[in-house]
Scaffold this active site. Structure first.
Site: not given
Ligand SMILES: NC(=O)c1ccc[n+]([C@@H]2O[C@H](COP(=O)([O-])OP(=O)(O)OC[C@H]3O[C@@H](n4cnc5c(N)ncnc54)[C@H](OP(=O)(O)O)[C@@H]3O)[C@@H](O)[C@H]2O)c1
Length: 437
Positions: A129, A205
């Site tokens: 996460e 990302k």
């Protein structure tokens, strides 16, 4: 009381944050888990470095193998960063059947497939996460929250450094260099900001988010990446004039059986939800089909937000370890054998609206030649803007235009024609636009 033992690889910005968060919220975490978290070993590079946290004698070591080979450790938290030795250490921790939590987006973007497969084969969990958008639970949202949906697009601002710089440029009229210096002074940018300002961090990302959203391997090297170093105050001003703001945007959109995936500065209409997300904040918009469009906004980096995301993974993994329910969720949200590659749409085939800033001599006929070249390549001009304040005799002037939707190959062709015509006095700035038609 049951205990879950943690080993940390690294205790810099994020690792120290993890230690602080556990100490600060110990009572809450223990109540939620029904177990105590114990930091058993922490590896750093330099034992003599002053630290903002202190741990009992013997916990801190300069031997990372002392962490991964410790049979008592249940979860290894990798927060050392970089490629090697992080990759090998993670793979060895997995081989030793330890669960792993990492914030290392660079590593997952380049070696995620190998690490995901290793986790599945050993039936251990991988939490990541913290690798995207700091405290914002976007990995969990894609993997769990919207797991009943077909995600159509992932779109957002996932680099706080660039968002801070572009916000300062828009709000104070700062130059890129001034805004970057301010970001560095405030700790929002590294001393070497290349990975951030050149869009590479954002590309890492979006590779991770796209692979989760579309359950596909994403070849990082196929992602088109542009940073923000070419965005000037004139572009920011023109964007305002046209009713847009400029953001470094990461886009991963499903188009039939192909994937549009790129990172570039983009003009976003001011009324768009993420246009108002300024400073170092991050925002991710997920178009979840029947689940609608959902926007997640929050702090995307730093000690607190990143360690918050790490701890969310640690608590989830610890819960399942305590239950002994044989849980591990496949890291990609689907078993690796169900993951298949998706072709990436070449940028030349992208169809969108464009902002173009030409630098030309202030002479009669120049505008007609620009319009002619665009027309010849099927590109229709939507708006035009010339900043009157910059007009000085014998100096180049900037002419800004926006187009209606056009194919990127046609735009490149028109720019080639103009380059050959010798009317351009500097390279043309091209910024893709969202939401135009
Ligand atoms: N900082 C953020 O806001 C942020 C946000 C999201 C994700 N991340 C990711 O989190 C990870 C850590 O970032 P960070 O900012 O915490 O980095 P950092 O401050 O540079 O800390 C790195 C830590 O790892 C240790 N280390 C490095 N190489 C090592 C080695 N070979 N053996 C043992 N220890 C080693 C360092 O030891 P020394 O202290 O002795 O040098 C240091 O404690 C990176 O993957 C980064 O991309 C960071």
């Amino acid at each position: 009381m049951k205990t879950i033992k943690l080993g940390l690889l690294g205790m810099g910005v994020v690792g120290s944050g993890v230690v602080k968060l556990i100490e600060k919220n110990r009572a809450d975490i223990t109540r939620r888990l029904g177990a105590d978290l114990i930091i058993t070993k922490v590896a750093v590079r330099d034992l003599t470095k002053p630290r903002s946290v202190s741990l009992p004698e013997g916990v801190v070591t300069d031997d990372p193998y002392a962490v991964i080979n410790d049979p008592d450790i249940d979860i290894v938290i990798e927060v050392m960063g970089g490629d090697e030795p992080a990759r090998s250490l993670i793979l060895q921790a997995i081989a030793a059947e330890k669960h792993v939590v990492t914030a290392n987006k660079h590593l997952l973007a380049l070696h995620g497939d190998e690490i995901y497969a290793a986790c599945e084969s050993k039936n251990v969990a991988l939490g990541f996460e913290a690798s995207v958008a700091g405290a914002v639970p976007v990995v969990r949202a894609i993997r769990d929250g919207f797991s009943g949906n077909r995600i159509e697009s992932v779109y957002g601002i996932i680099n706080g450094t660039c968002n801070y710089i572009l916000t300062r440029m828009a709000e104070d009229g700062s130059s890129f260099e001034q805004a970057l210096m301010e970001a560095q002074q405030l700790g929002f940018a590294e001393a070497d900001p290349t990975f951030d300002v050149e869009g590479i961090d954002t590309a890492h990302k979006i590779a991770i988010l796209a692979s989760l959203a579309y359950q596909t391997g994403v070849d990082f090297h196929q992602i088109h990446v542009e940073g923000i170093t070419g965005v000037g105050p004139e572009d920011i001003e023109a964007a305002k004039e046209f009713g847009y703001v400029i953001k470094l945007l990461a886009v991963a959109r499903r188009q039939d059986d192909r994937l549009e995936i790129h990172v570039n500065p983009a003009m976003i209409p001011v009324e768009d939800q993420i246009a108002s997300v300024g400073g170092a904040m991050n925002a991710v918009e997920l178009n979840c089909g029947m689940g609608g469009i959902n926007t997640l906004v929050g702090p995307g980096a730093g000690e607190g937000p990143t360690s918050s995301a790490i701890m969310a993974d640690v608590v989830e993994i610890a819960r399942h370890a305590i239950l002994g329910d044989g849980y591990p969720m496949p890291p990609m949200g689907a078993p690796i054998h169900a993951v298949s590659p998706t072709p990436i749409i070449p940028m030349d085939q992208l169809v969108t609206c464009y902002y173009l800033r030409f630098q030309v001599a202030d002479q009669p006929g120049v505008m007609a030649r620009i319009a002619g070249a665009l027309g010849e390549c099927n590109i229709s001009i939507a708006t035009m803007y010339q900043n009157g304040r910059q007009r000085k005799a014998n100096k180049p002037v900037s002419v800004m235009m926006t187009t209606h939707t056009a194919c990127e190959a046609d735009v490149k062709r028109a720019l080639d024609i103009l380059i050959k015509s010798n009317i351009l006095l500097a390279p043309t700035t091209l910024i893709r636009m969202e939401g135009g038609e």
